[in-house]
Design a protein around this motif. Sequence first.
Motif, PDB file in Angstrom:
ATOM      1  N   GLU A   1     -18.269 -16.710  31.314  1.00 56.25           N
ATOM      2  CA  GLU A   1     -19.438 -16.413  32.224  1.00 56.25           C
ATOM      3  C   GLU A   1     -20.372 -17.704  32.576  1.00 56.25           C
TER       4      GLU A   1
ATOM      5  N   ASN B   1     -16.222 -11.621  29.083  1.00 55.48           N
ATOM      6  CA  ASN B   1     -17.399 -11.940  29.861  1.00 55.48           C
ATOM      7  C   ASN B   1     -16.916 -12.748  30.982  1.00 55.48           C
TER       8      ASN B   1
ATOM      9  N   SER C   1     -19.009 -12.791  34.093  1.00 55.56           N
ATOM     10  CA  SER C   1     -19.986 -12.612  34.903  1.00 55.56           C
ATOM     11  C   SER C   1     -20.674 -13.890  35.469  1.00 55.56           C
ATOM     12  N   TYR C   2     -21.370 -13.851  36.762  1.00 53.71           N
ATOM     13  CA  TYR C   2     -21.838 -15.252  37.306  1.00 53.71           C
ATOM     14  C   TYR C   2     -20.811 -16.267  37.510  1.00 53.71           C
TER      15      TYR C   2
ATOM     16  N   GLN D   1     -21.110  -3.276  33.227  1.00 54.49           N
ATOM     17  CA  GLN D   1     -21.597  -4.042  34.284  1.00 54.49           C
ATOM     18  C   GLN D   1     -22.108  -5.416  33.792  1.00 54.49           C
ATOM     19  N   SER D   2     -22.639  -5.621  32.824  1.00 56.57           N
ATOM     20  CA  SER D   2     -23.181  -6.950  32.371  1.00 56.57           C
ATOM     21  C   SER D   2     -21.814  -8.080  32.356  1.00 56.57           C
ATOM     22  N   SER D   3     -20.675  -7.556  31.995  1.00 54.82           N
ATOM     23  CA  SER D   3     -19.555  -8.438  31.816  1.00 54.82           C
ATOM     24  C   SER D   3     -18.922  -8.859  33.014  1.00 54.82           C
ATOM     25  N   LEU D   4     -19.563  -8.085  34.331  1.00 53.47           N
ATOM     26  CA  LEU D   4     -18.793  -8.430  35.701  1.00 53.47           C
ATOM     27  C   LEU D   4     -19.949  -8.760  36.672  1.00 53.47           C
ATOM     28  N   GLU D   5     -21.049  -8.674  36.459  1.00 48.18           N
ATOM     29  CA  GLU D   5     -22.162  -8.828  37.846  1.00 48.18           C
ATOM     30  C   GLU D   5     -22.134 -10.196  38.042  1.00 48.18           C
TER      31      GLU D   5
ATOM     32  N   ASN E   1     -20.891 -12.031  40.684  1.00 47.69           N
ATOM     33  CA  ASN E   1     -19.525 -12.365  41.251  1.00 47.69           C
ATOM     34  C   ASN E   1     -19.515 -12.220  42.712  1.00 47.69           C
TER      35      ASN E   1
END
Length: 1019
Positions: free
Chosen positions: A550, A572, A574-575, A593-597, A599
Amino acid sequence: MTMHFLELFLFSLLISLSTITANSSPNLQLNDDVLGLIVFKSHLHDPYSNLQSWNEDDDSPCSWEFIQCNPSTKRVTHITLDNLSLSGKIATKGLQKLTSLKTLSLSNNNFTLTTLSPESSSALSLITPSLEKLNLSRNGFTGEIPTSLPNATCSLKFLDVSWNSFSGQIPDGFFESCSSLRFVSFAGNSLQGSIPRSITLSPSLSYLNLSSNRFSGDFPDFANGYVSLTRLRVLDLSHNALSGFIPKGISLIHNLKELKLQGNRFSGNLPVGTGLCPHLSKLDLSDNLFTGSIPDSLHLLNSLTFLSLSNNMFTGDLPNWIGNISSLEYLDLSRNGFTGVLPLSIGDLKSLNYLSVADNKLIGSIPISLMYSTELSVIRLRGNAFNGSIPEGLFDLGLNEVDFSGNELSGFIPSGSSKIFESLRVLDLSRNKLSGDIPAELGLFSKLTYLNLSWNGLHSRIPPELGYFQNLTVLDLRNAALFGSIPGDICDSGSLGILQLDGNSLTGPIPQDIGNCSSLYLLSLSYNSLTSSIPQSISKLNKLKILKLESNQLSGEIPQELGKLENLLAVNISYNRLTGRLPVGSIFQTLDQSSLEGNLGICSPLLKGPCKMNVPKPLVLDPHAYDNQMGGGQKPQGESENFSHHSKFLSVSAIVAISAAVVIIVGVVVISLVNVSARRRLMFMDNALESMCSSSTRSGSILATGKLVLFDKKAPLDWTSSSPESLLGKAAEISGGIFGTVYRATLGEGGGRKAVVAIKKLVTSNIIQYPEDFDREVRILGKARHPNLVPLKGYYWAPQLQFLVSDFAPNGSLQARLHERPKYSTPPLSWPTRFKIVLGTAKGLAYLHHSCRPPIIHYNIKPSNILLDENFNPKISDFGLARLIKKLDKHVMSSRFQSALGYVAPELACQSLRVNEKCDIYGFGVLILELLTGRRPVEYGEDNMVILSDHVRVTLEHGNVLECVDPEMNEYPEEEVLPVLKLALVCTSQIPSSRPSMAEVVQILQVIKTPVPQRMDPF
């Protein structure tokens, strides 16, 4: 029957030979030794035929293996049968014929109390008037130490019964009977009570070891008796429950060489006269409650080589005279409250090999004089407030471990010399203020396994020489102000298990060579400025469990090959700037969602925004080309191209969708039928158990034929006033299960004291009916000792009634704490307590699976079988009870054990799958889910049924898994709860081979709790 007649014949022959004449000739005496040994051998089980040279046709046993004789009298004097895997009965009558026997050593075999002859009430009945040395260590002997020995005279000088299962107290009469004792070891048993004062009646005593028992009370106050212990060299009382102060009289034992009191509850100041034992070479007072400062008299101990005061509450400055104890080789003062500086005189300890002052309140610089302790191998200074630079001279020594973490050290990392290159295994300089480049010479540390430079201000590149490490398993460079790229050869050795580079300023791509890290299970590169795409080579990391990428600038699509990583538990990404579809398989379809948001365009229903695909448009073919080629007719008039394409779509997609729906519906129906059937079987089993228990209680003639065996009692129970049945009738029923009913009973311990125990009355159906087999199996379970197991205290056997006696857990079962607690009077379990229960249960199961031979499979893991002690440490009960079933076939597994509704692994009901310890891992996964959600594994509504594992899996797929967490657990760290939930889902995989082993589970849990496990706890 043949063995019985042979025994009678041999005993008759022995008696006849003995009664021919009182003064037998040498030949007849020799025959006594031959026949006595043959009788002794006839009762033994010798799996490797070590005693094949013992031939009854020989005239003399002196040439037999493991036998020694007196050269002049030709009589047997020594029998040494150590480490031969012997078992069976010990014929004491045969040994009694060996009237010149001086040494009997049966160490490290498989003998138990029940293998003694019926006339032997204790293993110590083997002591004969002539015997001088008896070694019964490392067997399975049980029972209590007799008040007095069966023989009027006792010439015993050496007695070692260590590492058995003796219980009760050591009576004063024992040392009165054997006043010639020189060596005594009762270590590693279950002895209780106070230490007898009659020890002073053995003035020849030079070695006394009572360690690893359950002795309690104050340190033995022998009053003036210390003076009589003039020959005592070793006194070991470690790992008991002793308390109080150390008496001043200890200094009167002038010849004492080793004093070991660690692992007790001693308190107060050390006596001023502690240093008045001039010959003391080893003093271990660690893991107690001592306070005050170190008495100055210790500087008089000129022979002291080992001193450990760790994990106490000592205070004050470290004395400068510590350097006067010139013989010191081991010095451990860690985990106390020492203040001040580390004295310069520490460098005067030329023989010092181990130094630890970790976790104190020391300040100042590391004394440069330490470089003169040229024998130093381990130096631990972590958790203090040392400042200044690291003396370069220290890195010229042949050190194995350097731990300076958690201080305020500054300056550069010394480069070291050839001597340390060949010796250093652990280097931890984390959480300091170090700066400068990482020395390229670090790559020359050929034996280094652990390197931690995290949380410093190095402002350095990662030197490519780090790839030279051949044995490195942990590399932690988090938050060290690193810049530049990740070297491509960082994993050339292939041994790296943990790689953490988080929180730096690293740039460039993740190297393709990362796939060479074949042993990697934790890869964390988050919070950097890494670019380019995620390399496909990561899919080669088959052992990878945690992947954290991430907060970087990674772009492109995620390689679909990552879906093959079946061991992944946490990811993770994310970002970043990632796009496209998530890999199919592994954990990617259950990411929240916290592991993907954060992007650009990952295709997931959890994320808002566009879904960007970096793939070319698909090639469109004429759907009628095949028909035209084969001579088919033209399209009907009026049928459009769109309709033709739509028809083609329905012919494939609709069929697939319909087929999937049918499979799902059939699966739901099957699961519902199985669970309804299991509920009915559970009700049937409860009724059957109730009728069985009531019928067994009504039987009145059991006591006459029953046998009570206690592994762990101070004094034998008095059964004359009450039978076992009435005892259970008076006790309160706690719970019931598939193996029987549990009662709470209060029993006498002797001396007017009472002990609360748990008694499980076993269901007699299908239980082993032969007492010898039952005894053997229970004793195997009794030897399973682990902090997270409920130890067996003993058992009672009768044809119509069997029960097991074990410790009582004051906080009840996990089942009661989760689902049956009073809402307003008992607080809910906190997250630290729940994690402690998860980890402790995992360690207990790992011990059963990996440390017991053969492995013990529980088959019935659920909260009602997890008991909680006064500190909420989990204790697994009912382990291995399946061993007591006569026939554990597939039918038994599929019917009896499915009464644990919701916890049963699918393979227990499937005839074609092999049943092993993986079924315990399934139940453990369900237990985790129940513990974290506060819900039962199967819940029924008015018109539906909710299976907990399926419910959590679905909510995880929708990105709102935290909604499953028990609402009564108000505060918890998401970074720990989420991986634990995902671990539970992996453990409940329908495919047994996809579940991790319990050893892997323990390791994963420790990684989740402490990302860099410097020294993993054993299970």
